[in-house]
Structure formats: structure tokens, C-alpha cells
Design a protein around this motif. Structure first.
Motif, short mmCIF file in Angstrom:
data_model
loop_
_atom_site.label_atom_id
_atom_site.label_comp_id
_atom_site.label_asym_id
_atom_site.label_seq_id
_atom_site.Cartn_x
_atom_site.Cartn_y
_atom_site.Cartn_z
N MET A 110 0.82 -1.19 0.00
CA MET A 110 0.00 0.00 0.00
C MET A 110 0.87 1.26 0.00
N LYS A 111 1.98 1.19 0.75
CA LYS A 111 2.87 2.34 0.84
C LYS A 111 3.51 2.65 -0.52
N LYS A 112 3.85 1.60 -1.28
CA LYS A 112 4.45 1.80 -2.60
C LYS A 112 3.45 2.42 -3.57
N ILE A 113 2.19 2.04 -3.46
CA ILE A 113 1.17 2.59 -4.34
C ILE A 113 0.98 4.08 -4.07
N ILE A 114 0.89 4.45 -2.80
CA ILE A 114 0.71 5.85 -2.45
C ILE A 114 1.92 6.68 -2.88
N THR A 115 3.12 6.12 -2.67
CA THR A 115 4.34 6.83 -3.08
C THR A 115 4.37 7.01 -4.59
N THR A 116 4.01 5.98 -5.33
CA THR A 116 4.00 6.07 -6.79
C THR A 116 2.98 7.10 -7.28
#
Length: 69
Positions: free
Chosen positions: A1-7
Motif C-alpha cells: 500500500m505504501k508503494k502505491i501511495i508513493t508512486t
């Protein structure tokens, strides 16, 4: 989830970099006759520097107190 928000955040920032064009210098008119027009229209920066120094000092005191506890 953190990677999606960062992307998503990086994509929004990258796409919004060209959202606005900078204003024309001198409002699109020719250069002034004197040529000594201050950059930024003579905006005062003294109060901004004082605020920056005050916030930096407060942060330093907070960090100093946290390391001495």
C-alpha cells in the motif's frame, strides 16, 4: 500500500510541474529605461528571514532537550 501511495504522489508531482507557466517579466512590456528594477518588485524579505531563524532556533532547542533527557 505504501508503494502505491508513493508512486501516485510522485506521478502527481511530476505531472503538475508544468501546470502553470511563469508570468512574463515586466507584464509583457519592454525593458524599463533605467534597468535598475529590483528582482521580485522589491519584496521585503526581512520578516521571512526572522521567522526562519526563529523556527530553526526552536527546532534546535527541541532536539537539544530530547538528546539530554
Amino acid at each position: 500500500m505504501k508503494k502505491i501511495i508513493t508512486t501516485i504522489a510522485i506521478a502527481i508531482i511530476a505531472l503538475s510541474m508544468n501546470a502553470q507557466t511563469p508570468p512574463e517579466p515586466n507584464g509583457g512590456n519592454g525593458a524599463p529605461a533605467g534597468g535598475n528594477t529590483p528582482v521580485g518588485g522589491g519584496a521585503p524579505i526581512g520578516s521571512g528571514i526572522a521567522l526562519l531563524l526563529a523556527l530553526g532556533g526552536a527546532y534546535a532547542v527541541k532536539k537539544w532537550k530530547n538528546t539530554n533527557d
